[in-house]
Design a protein around this motif. Sequence first.
Motif, PDB file in Angstrom:
ATOM      1  N   LEU A  37      30.987 -16.064 -25.702  1.00 47.35           N
ATOM      2  CA  LEU A  37      30.737 -14.782 -25.038  1.00 47.35           C
ATOM      3  C   LEU A  37      30.173 -13.761 -26.015  1.00 47.35           C
ATOM      4  O   LEU A  37      30.445 -13.816 -27.212  1.00 47.35           O
ATOM      5  N   PRO A  38      29.435 -12.789 -25.482  1.00 47.46           N
ATOM      6  CA  PRO A  38      29.038 -11.671 -26.339  1.00 47.46           C
ATOM      7  C   PRO A  38      30.304 -10.917 -26.797  1.00 47.46           C
ATOM      8  O   PRO A  38      31.338 -10.937 -26.124  1.00 47.46           O
ATOM      9  N   THR A  39      30.222 -10.264 -27.925  1.00 47.26           N
ATOM     10  CA  THR A  39      31.381  -9.559 -28.496  1.00 47.26           C
ATOM     11  C   THR A  39      32.004  -8.602 -27.500  1.00 47.26           C
ATOM     12  O   THR A  39      33.226  -8.602 -27.308  1.00 47.26           O
ATOM     13  N   GLU A  40      31.191  -7.786 -26.847  1.00 47.81           N
ATOM     14  CA  GLU A  40      31.732  -6.789 -25.911  1.00 47.81           C
ATOM     15  C   GLU A  40      32.489  -7.436 -24.763  1.00 47.81           C
ATOM     16  O   GLU A  40      33.536  -6.957 -24.343  1.00 47.81           O
ATOM     17  N   LYS A  41      31.966  -8.531 -24.258  1.00 47.69           N
ATOM     18  CA  LYS A  41      32.630  -9.250 -23.157  1.00 47.69           C
ATOM     19  C   LYS A  41      33.983  -9.804 -23.632  1.00 47.69           C
ATOM     20  O   LYS A  41      34.982  -9.711 -22.915  1.00 47.69           O
ATOM     21  N   SER A  42      34.019 -10.352 -24.846  1.00 46.35           N
ATOM     22  CA  SER A  42      35.282 -10.855 -25.400  1.00 46.35           C
ATOM     23  C   SER A  42      36.306  -9.731 -25.507  1.00 46.35           C
ATOM     24  O   SER A  42      37.474  -9.903 -25.149  1.00 46.35           O
ATOM     25  N   LEU A  43      35.872  -8.581 -25.993  1.00 47.25           N
ATOM     26  CA  LEU A  43      36.782  -7.442 -26.145  1.00 47.25           C
ATOM     27  C   LEU A  43      37.329  -6.971 -24.797  1.00 47.25           C
ATOM     28  O   LEU A  43      38.519  -6.673 -24.669  1.00 47.25           O
ATOM     29  N   VAL A  44      36.463  -6.930 -23.795  1.00 46.54           N
ATOM     30  CA  VAL A  44      36.887  -6.514 -22.453  1.00 46.54           C
ATOM     31  C   VAL A  44      37.911  -7.497 -21.899  1.00 46.54           C
ATOM     32  O   VAL A  44      38.954  -7.103 -21.365  1.00 46.54           O
ATOM     33  N   GLU A  45      37.618  -8.791 -22.031  1.00 41.08           N
ATOM     34  CA  GLU A  45      38.529  -9.816 -21.514  1.00 41.08           C
ATOM     35  C   GLU A  45      39.896  -9.763 -22.208  1.00 41.08           C
ATOM     36  O   GLU A  45      40.935  -9.808 -21.558  1.00 41.08           O
ATOM     37  N   LEU A  46      39.885  -9.685 -23.531  1.00 38.37           N
ATOM     38  CA  LEU A  46      41.147  -9.658 -24.277  1.00 38.37           C
ATOM     39  C   LEU A  46      41.933  -8.378 -23.998  1.00 38.37           C
ATOM     40  O   LEU A  46      43.141  -8.417 -23.744  1.00 38.37           O
ATOM     41  N   SER A  47      41.252  -7.249 -24.056  1.00 35.44           N
ATOM     42  CA  SER A  47      41.924  -5.971 -23.800  1.00 35.44           C
ATOM     43  C   SER A  47      42.485  -5.900 -22.391  1.00 35.44           C
ATOM     44  O   SER A  47      43.572  -5.360 -22.169  1.00 35.44           O
ATOM     45  N   GLY A  48      41.755  -6.460 -21.434  1.00 37.70           N
ATOM     46  CA  GLY A  48      42.194  -6.472 -20.048  1.00 37.70           C
ATOM     47  C   GLY A  48      43.480  -7.260 -19.839  1.00 37.70           C
ATOM     48  O   GLY A  48      44.180  -7.082 -18.854  1.00 37.70           O
ATOM     49  N   ARG A  49      43.786  -8.120 -20.781  1.00 38.52           N
ATOM     50  CA  ARG A  49      45.023  -8.913 -20.708  1.00 38.52           C
ATOM     51  C   ARG A  49      46.070  -8.447 -21.719  1.00 38.52           C
ATOM     52  O   ARG A  49      47.027  -9.147 -22.019  1.00 38.52           O
ATOM     53  N   GLY A  50      45.827  -7.228 -22.253  1.00 44.29           N
ATOM     54  CA  GLY A  50      46.816  -6.634 -23.150  1.00 44.29           C
ATOM     55  C   GLY A  50      46.832  -7.193 -24.561  1.00 44.29           C
ATOM     56  O   GLY A  50      47.804  -7.011 -25.294  1.00 44.29           O
ATOM     57  N   VAL A  51      45.759  -7.878 -24.955  1.00 41.88           N
ATOM     58  CA  VAL A  51      45.699  -8.454 -26.301  1.00 41.88           C
ATOM     59  C   VAL A  51      45.039  -7.438 -27.238  1.00 41.88           C
ATOM     60  O   VAL A  51      43.895  -7.048 -27.008  1.00 41.88           O
ATOM     61  N   PRO A  52      45.750  -6.997 -28.271  1.00 42.88           N
ATOM     62  CA  PRO A  52      45.113  -6.084 -29.237  1.00 42.88           C
ATOM     63  C   PRO A  52      43.953  -6.816 -29.917  1.00 42.88           C
ATOM     64  O   PRO A  52      44.109  -7.958 -30.361  1.00 42.88           O
ATOM     65  N   CYS A  53      42.796  -6.181 -29.970  1.00 45.59           N
ATOM     66  CA  CYS A  53      41.646  -6.853 -30.544  1.00 45.59           C
ATOM     67  C   CYS A  53      40.634  -5.847 -31.060  1.00 45.59           C
ATOM     68  O   CYS A  53      40.658  -4.665 -30.705  1.00 45.59           O
ATOM     69  N   SER A  54      39.759  -6.326 -31.893  1.00 50.44           N
ATOM     70  CA  SER A  54      38.687  -5.518 -32.448  1.00 50.44           C
ATOM     71  C   SER A  54      37.570  -6.456 -32.872  1.00 50.44           C
ATOM     72  O   SER A  54      37.814  -7.607 -33.217  1.00 50.44           O
ATOM     73  N   ALA A  55      36.366  -5.948 -32.883  1.00 55.58           N
ATOM     74  CA  ALA A  55      35.227  -6.755 -33.318  1.00 55.58           C
ATOM     75  C   ALA A  55      35.087  -6.659 -34.830  1.00 55.58           C
ATOM     76  O   ALA A  55      35.421  -5.640 -35.429  1.00 55.58           O
ATOM     77  N   TYR A  56      34.625  -7.733 -35.447  1.00 52.11           N
ATOM     78  CA  TYR A  56      34.231  -7.676 -36.850  1.00 52.11           C
ATOM     79  C   TYR A  56      32.955  -6.858 -36.921  1.00 52.11           C
ATOM     80  O   TYR A  56      32.047  -7.043 -36.113  1.00 52.11           O
ATOM     81  N   ARG A  57      32.907  -5.944 -37.879  1.00 50.63           N
ATOM     82  CA  ARG A  57      31.702  -5.133 -38.027  1.00 50.63           C
ATOM     83  C   ARG A  57      31.293  -5.080 -39.490  1.00 50.63           C
ATOM     84  O   ARG A  57      32.133  -5.184 -40.377  1.00 50.63           O
ATOM     85  N   THR A  58      30.012  -4.873 -39.702  1.00 47.36           N
ATOM     86  CA  THR A  58      29.538  -4.650 -41.061  1.00 47.36           C
ATOM     87  C   THR A  58      29.933  -3.231 -41.452  1.00 47.36           C
ATOM     88  O   THR A  58      30.305  -2.411 -40.600  1.00 47.36           O
ATOM     89  N   VAL A  59      29.825  -2.917 -42.713  1.00 48.53           N
ATOM     90  CA  VAL A  59      30.115  -1.557 -43.169  1.00 48.53           C
ATOM     91  C   VAL A  59      29.185  -0.575 -42.470  1.00 48.53           C
ATOM     92  O   VAL A  59      29.618   0.485 -41.990  1.00 48.53           O
ATOM     93  N   ALA A  60      27.920  -0.913 -42.377  1.00 50.14           N
ATOM     94  CA  ALA A  60      26.956  -0.024 -41.715  1.00 50.14           C
ATOM     95  C   ALA A  60      27.334   0.206 -40.253  1.00 50.14           C
ATOM     96  O   ALA A  60      27.263   1.337 -39.763  1.00 50.14           O
ATOM     97  N   GLU A  61      27.742  -0.850 -39.556  1.00 51.70           N
ATOM     98  CA  GLU A  61      28.150  -0.701 -38.153  1.00 51.70           C
ATOM     99  C   GLU A  61      29.393   0.179 -38.043  1.00 51.70           C
ATOM    100  O   GLU A  61      29.471   1.047 -37.170  1.00 51.70           O
ATOM    101  N   ALA A  62      30.349  -0.020 -38.922  1.00 49.70           N
ATOM    102  CA  ALA A  62      31.578   0.777 -38.886  1.00 49.70           C
ATOM    103  C   ALA A  62      31.276   2.251 -39.156  1.00 49.70           C
ATOM    104  O   ALA A  62      31.808   3.137 -38.487  1.00 49.70           O
ATOM    105  N   LEU A  63      30.416   2.529 -40.111  1.00 48.34           N
ATOM    106  CA  LEU A  63      30.101   3.918 -40.459  1.00 48.34           C
ATOM    107  C   LEU A  63      29.243   4.605 -39.402  1.00 48.34           C
ATOM    108  O   LEU A  63      29.222   5.825 -39.326  1.00 48.34           O
ATOM    109  N   ASN A  64      28.544   3.825 -38.594  1.00 50.97           N
ATOM    110  CA  ASN A  64      27.732   4.403 -37.517  1.00 50.97           C
ATOM    111  C   ASN A  64      28.511   4.564 -36.215  1.00 50.97           C
ATOM    112  O   ASN A  64      27.946   5.002 -35.217  1.00 50.97           O
TER     113      ASN A  64
END
Length: 112
Positions: free
Chosen positions: A11-38
Amino acid sequence: MSGVEAWSRTLPTEKSLVELSGRGVPCSAYRTVAEALNDPQIAHRGALSEVSDGGGTFKVLNLPFRMSGATVSAAKRMATLGEHTLALLKQAGLSQDEIAAFSGKPLVAELR
């Protein structure tokens, strides 16, 4: 855990996050430093300040906590390497000759 990893790769990252969060699973995407700072939340919280020194401008992290009535941010200008050395050595009580010996260079006449 390998099952979740295998599933999330389909799945795309966003879809995975939606699915996991929707079931109460704490989650976050891996991001590069540039992505995190933006991340818009970084700007919203004022987490970064732009500062300058002899090499140009760059961003630094502000302190992560806030206090009411206080501005918590980095100075707009940072000292360059060695910028205050002479003044600090004088303040520490070193003589002109000691400072010259310490630095390996004779003091410039106008600094005496």
